[in-house]
Write an enzyme that holds these catalytic residues in place. Sequence first.
Site, PDB file in Angstrom:
ATOM      1  N   HIS A  98      -2.250  -5.476   1.704  1.00 27.25           N
ATOM      2  CA  HIS A  98      -3.522  -6.187   1.553  1.00 27.25           C
ATOM      3  C   HIS A  98      -3.216  -7.630   1.192  1.00 27.25           C
ATOM      4  O   HIS A  98      -2.270  -7.896   0.452  1.00 27.25           O
ATOM      5  CB  HIS A  98      -4.364  -5.579   0.427  1.00 27.25           C
ATOM      6  N   TYR A 123     -12.656  -2.497  -3.204  1.00 30.85           N
ATOM      7  CA  TYR A 123     -13.115  -2.507  -1.809  1.00 30.85           C
ATOM      8  C   TYR A 123     -14.641  -2.402  -1.702  1.00 30.85           C
ATOM      9  O   TYR A 123     -15.153  -2.016  -0.655  1.00 30.85           O
ATOM     10  CB  TYR A 123     -12.445  -1.392  -1.024  1.00 30.85           C
ATOM     11  N   ASN A 148      -2.005   0.393   6.753  1.00 31.18           N
ATOM     12  CA  ASN A 148      -1.441  -0.836   7.322  1.00 31.18           C
ATOM     13  C   ASN A 148      -0.609  -1.648   6.329  1.00 31.18           C
ATOM     14  O   ASN A 148      -0.482  -2.859   6.456  1.00 31.18           O
ATOM     15  CB  ASN A 148      -2.541  -1.672   7.993  1.00 31.18           C
ATOM     16  N   GLU A 192      -9.799 -11.077  -7.173  1.00 29.46           N
ATOM     17  CA  GLU A 192      -8.891  -9.931  -7.036  1.00 29.46           C
ATOM     18  C   GLU A 192      -7.735 -10.015  -8.040  1.00 29.46           C
ATOM     19  O   GLU A 192      -7.362  -8.996  -8.645  1.00 29.46           O
ATOM     20  CB  GLU A 192      -8.371  -9.849  -5.595  1.00 29.46           C
ATOM     21  N   LYS A 239       0.821  -1.219   0.000  1.00 36.24           N
ATOM     22  CA  LYS A 239       0.000   0.000   0.000  1.00 36.24           C
ATOM     23  C   LYS A 239       0.859   1.277   0.000  1.00 36.24           C
ATOM     24  O   LYS A 239       2.069   1.224   0.254  1.00 36.24           O
ATOM     25  CB  LYS A 239      -0.924  -0.033   1.224  1.00 36.24           C
TER      26      LYS A 239
END
Length: 139
Positions: free
Chosen positions: A116, A50, A113, A127, A10
């Site tokens: 993913h 998402y 964070n 995905e 990320k």
Amino acid sequence: MTERTFSIIKPDATERNLTGKVNAVIEDAGLRIVAQRRIRMTRQQAETFYEVHKERPFFGELVDFMTSGPVVVQVLEGEGAVAKYREVMGATNPAQAADGTIRKLFAKSVGENSVHGSDSLENAKIEIAQFFTDADIVG
Ligand code: DAT
Ligand code: MG
């Protein structure tokens, strides 16, 4: 069973130049990076990705964050790769993540964070298909 899972490094991690360090943790865990591309996600891509969280209070913040800088999308392969990568990532909230996990080592907060990882084999397939074709993946 050999599986493939989908991973994203990320923006909080690419911003701090941590791609290589995250990949070292992935590879040290025995997972193989069989596809990888650095991209800037569009809002449309992030919202679709998402979609399951669209009613959650943090959805807008999440889409803003995921489009705020470059990300590295990846396909990881290995024995039980889906569950193994969830283990290697650690808990969503880094304060609760186990020692040695990517989120414990690098994550800034529950929102930022660092990584993913798909939560099921079914979602991994969906995905992966959002970002890669079969020809992109070299096992
Ligand atoms: P995970 O990424 O561990 O699968 P999730 O699917 O529940 O966690 O949530 C997706 C992402 O949404 C998560 O990585 C960061 C963000 N998020 C989750 N809960 C949050 C919260 N309480 N506040 C802010 N962002 C949150
Ligand atoms: Mg999730």
